[in-house]
Design an enzyme around this catalytic site. Structure first.
Site, short mmCIF file in Angstrom:
data_model
loop_
_atom_site.label_atom_id
_atom_site.label_comp_id
_atom_site.label_asym_id
_atom_site.label_seq_id
_atom_site.Cartn_x
_atom_site.Cartn_y
_atom_site.Cartn_z
CD GLU A 157 111.07 83.06 88.93
OE1 GLU A 157 112.19 82.84 88.47
OE2 GLU A 157 110.04 83.12 88.24
CD GLU A 316 108.83 87.34 87.37
OE1 GLU A 316 109.21 86.64 86.41
OE2 GLU A 316 109.54 87.56 88.35
C1 GLA Z 1 111.76 84.77 86.08
C2 GLA Z 1 112.44 85.82 86.94
C3 GLA Z 1 112.57 87.14 86.27
C4 GLA Z 1 112.97 86.98 84.82
C5 GLA Z 1 111.99 86.10 84.13
C6 GLA Z 1 112.26 85.90 82.66
O1 GLA Z 1 110.42 84.74 86.22
O2 GLA Z 1 111.78 85.99 88.16
O3 GLA Z 1 113.54 87.88 86.97
O4 GLA Z 1 114.23 86.42 84.76
O5 GLA Z 1 112.02 84.81 84.72
O6 GLA Z 1 111.31 85.08 82.04
#
Ligand code: GLA
Length: 677
Positions: A157, A316
């Site tokens: 991210e 995710e």
């Molecule tokens: C993001 C991050 C993860 C985690 C999630 C929690 O997507 O990439 O590492 O922190 O948020 O929702």
């Protein structure tokens, strides 16, 4: 793109990716064996490993400890679980920040951030870049040939917690970026309009990041700083990806964050997407949003646009609650399965989660996971097993593309970022909310919608929606004009086409870039108060915005019925070339958009694939003469549809009609294919 599908099955047949982030380093080794056994039970076939492992992989500069990762990967391989291996560059260890304090990012107000959370680095830091490259090299050299590894996960991210940075190193990089973009300082002065407020620069060395200052910062400087910040992080990605690609032919990605990256957290995903071997995204539902499933659908459509229609990976999402919203609401029965299937319906070839096993320590210990704190004997895990079984039946859709989108929503990063600048006529008017309004109305109507930029090839679409595309380039305007000339239907909203790429007003009447094609000329904006609405002669009422203007060649479909602009055109239609161009001068209600769109759809001869009640989501994927209909019922009523084919989840023919339970899902391989995109 070198990506077809991930080799997730031993026999080589395609499979939807299912699994999530896995952090064996947070657990004793005894737990690892149980993890693999339970992953197998759930049908997990892909996990992301090593994302936040830098501190344990490199305990001191140039000293590496890979033993635990070797063992974890071997164990996963023995269990048949494939690995999306991270290069671990997302979070430098405390020793690194301690040793190189200048690598820590600086906020707009000059405060240098500390470490102790994550992503504590400046993208312009030479020390960070050197160290992350060295780590990446070690990891890829060691694991490129590991049989469990099927793809590479660079960083995590980008831009989530540390972008943009306002330190002196960033300043130097920004100056270089400006030199490369403009060549001369005079060109910067022209682009930034520095004759205003005595802002003229005589040398690149005088230029700073748009740091906190007394009042409004130069808007073009801000816009350029967002563009620069995105490019600076992209350089980090590219440097690490290049190291990986030199050692490994496997696909490389980094996980995007949907539509959350605005002017102040700037990543230009359209630009980044071209550098991915496969686009991947993270999406989290906003619990306090009654239509969050529609926001999910919009985000998936946007991501599919970034991927130019190709399959993408959901890297995710959450099985239930997250930990970072004010109130972290658990998902209701069936919601996780509906959400996962929505992403797959809209082009994802993987439904991965954050994370496999719920943490017992750290800031994310109350974040849901595939395996909750309660363990295997839990409703959540049973649902996870059910989802795994469902996804296991959908291998045949891998590689297919979403079809049936006659409508495209125009979404330019610059337009969005510029709409979020300050000192505008109204704080209420920005791109994303208006985009959502239109997507929601189309979603309710059962239409599938794509996303593209104003400059992209739009010839495959019948209708193009232009929601608050405040900044429009000459090339974008010319492309939209060509779209209408050759028979397309354009629907542009207020505050579109107002400025050029430097955020300079297009003079002579708004919306300068689109006035001719829309056949209108707006003289003055009349934004509304926050709770104010303005009655229209058709399509209900408007909010946020109204304006005074005249039509040149357009026909008026609705006027403002009250207030200072009473009688002025609010909604218009202009015949132009072989097509037509609608203009909407206010923010309609969802019902108003739907009513207007009914006219647009009739004119453009588009209808949804099947007629279903609102919020029964039907999306088509198609590939090489086979088509699948995904049906996701977000309502509390069972729904019957005329669909002939094989219900893959139930494993039986529909016999021409299908009932999807309230809250349920179905995937039907259609007996009559729809045709590929
Ligand atoms: C993001 C991050 C993860 C985690 C999630 C929690 O997507 O990439 O590492 O922190 O948020 O929702």
């Amino acid at each position: 793109m070198a990506f077809e599908h991930l080799p997730l099955r031993d026999d080589g047949s395609p499979a939807i990716g299912f699994g999530g982030d896995y952090y064996p380093e947070q657990w004793d080794r005894a737990v690892w064996k149980e993890d693999v056994a339970l992953m197998t039970e759930a049908g997990v076939n892909l996990v992301s490993v090593g994302i936040f492992s830098w501190a344990l992989l490199e305990p001191a500069e140039g000293v590496y400890e890979f033993g635990w990762l070797d063992d974890a990967l071997d164990l996963l391989h023995e269990g048949g679980i494939r690995v999306d291996l991270a290069n671990a560059s997302a979070s430098p260890p405390p020793w690194f920040s301690h040793k190189y304090p200048q690598s820590l990012p600086v906020r707009i107000d000059g405060v240098r951030l500390g470490y102790g959370s994550r992503q504590a680095f400046c993208s312009s830091s030479a020390d960070y870049r050197r160290a992350s490259a060295a780590l990446t090299t070690k990891i890829v050299e060691r694991y490129a040939a590991h049989p469990a590894v099927v793809m590479w996960h660079v960083h995590n991210e980008y831009g989530c917690h540390n972008d943009p940075c306002y330190c002196d190193a960033s300043q130097a990089s920004f100056q270089s970026w400006l030199r490369a973009k403009y060549g001369t300082i005079e060109a910067v002065n022209e682009a930034w309009g520095t004759a205003f407020w005595s802002q003229h620069y005589y040398s690149f060395d005088e230029i700073t990041p748009p740091r906190a200052t007394g009042t409004f910062i130069n808007p073009t400087q801000r816009l350029d700083y967002s563009r620069f910040s995105s490019d600076d992080l992209l350089e980090c990605f590219e440097a690490e990806a290049a190291i990986i690609r030199a050692h490994s032919p496997l696909p490389v990605t980094t996980n995007f964050m949907g539509l959350t990256m605005g002017l102040d957290r700037p990543i230009d995903y359209w630009k980044w997407a071209d550098r991915m071997d496969v686009v991947s995204n993270d999406h989290y539902l906003i619990a306090d949003d009654a239509r969050n499933f529609q926001e999910l659908a919009m985000t998936s459509d946007y991501i599919r646009g970034l991927a130019d229609g190709a399959p993408w990976l959901l890297m995710e999402h959450s099985s239930s609650a997250v930990n970072w919203q004010p109130r972290n609401i658990a998902k209701k029965p069936g919601e996780m399965i509906r959400n996962s299937l929505q992403h797959v319906a809209r082009g994802a070839d993987a439904a991965l989660f954050f994370q496999w096993r719920a943490a017992r320590a750290g800031s994310e210990k109350f974040h849901s996971a595939l395996l909750p704190h309660a363990g295997r004997d839990s409703t959540l895990f049973r649902d996870v097993v059910k989802l795994g079984a469902y996804l296991g039946k959908l291998g045949e859709v891998v590689g297919s593309r979403v079809v049936g989108a006659d409508i495209v929503i125009i979404n330019d990063t610059d337009a969005r970022w510029a709409s979020e600048l300050d000192a505008h006529p109204s704080i209420d008017v920005t791109t994303v909310p208006e985009t959502r309004l239109w997507h929601d109305a189309l979603y309710r109507g059962g239409y599938t919608t794509d996303f593209r930029r104003a400059t992209d090839d739009l010839s495959g679409y019948r209708v193009a929606i232009v929601p608050v595309q405040y900044l429009m380039t000459d090339a974008g305007a010319a492309n939209l004009r060509g779209f209408v000339e050759s028979g397309g239907t354009l629907v542009a909203t207020y505050f579109s086409g107002i400025v050029n790429e430097n955020d300079h007003i297009r003079l002579g009447g708004y919306p300068g870039a689109l006035s001719e094609v829309l056949g209108i000329r707006i003289e003055e904006f009349f934004p509304l108060l926050q709770s104010e609405t303005i009655a229209l002669s058709e399509f209900g009422a408007g909010s946020k915005w109204s304006e005074r203007g005249t039509v040149s060649s357009a026909r008026v479909l609705a006027e403002y019925a009250s207030g200072p602009v009473q009688g002025s055109a609010a909604v218009t239609r202009n015949a132009f070339g072989k097509g037509s161009a609608y203009y909407v001068g206010t923010s309609l209600t969802t019902g108003g958009v739907s009513a207007l769109f009914a006219q647009v759809a009739a004119e453009a001869s588009i209808t949804p694939f099947v007629s279903v009640p609102q919020d029964v989501e039907v999306v088509l994927r198609s590939n090489a003469g086979t088509s699948w209909a995904f049906v996701i019922n977000h309502t509390s009523e069972d729904v019957a549809l005329s669909l002939d084919g094989v219900d893959l989840l139930a494993g039986s023919p529909t016999g021409g009609s299908l009932t999807v339970d309230a809250g349920g899902v179905a995937v039907v391989r259609l007996s009559t294919p729809i045709g590929d995109s």
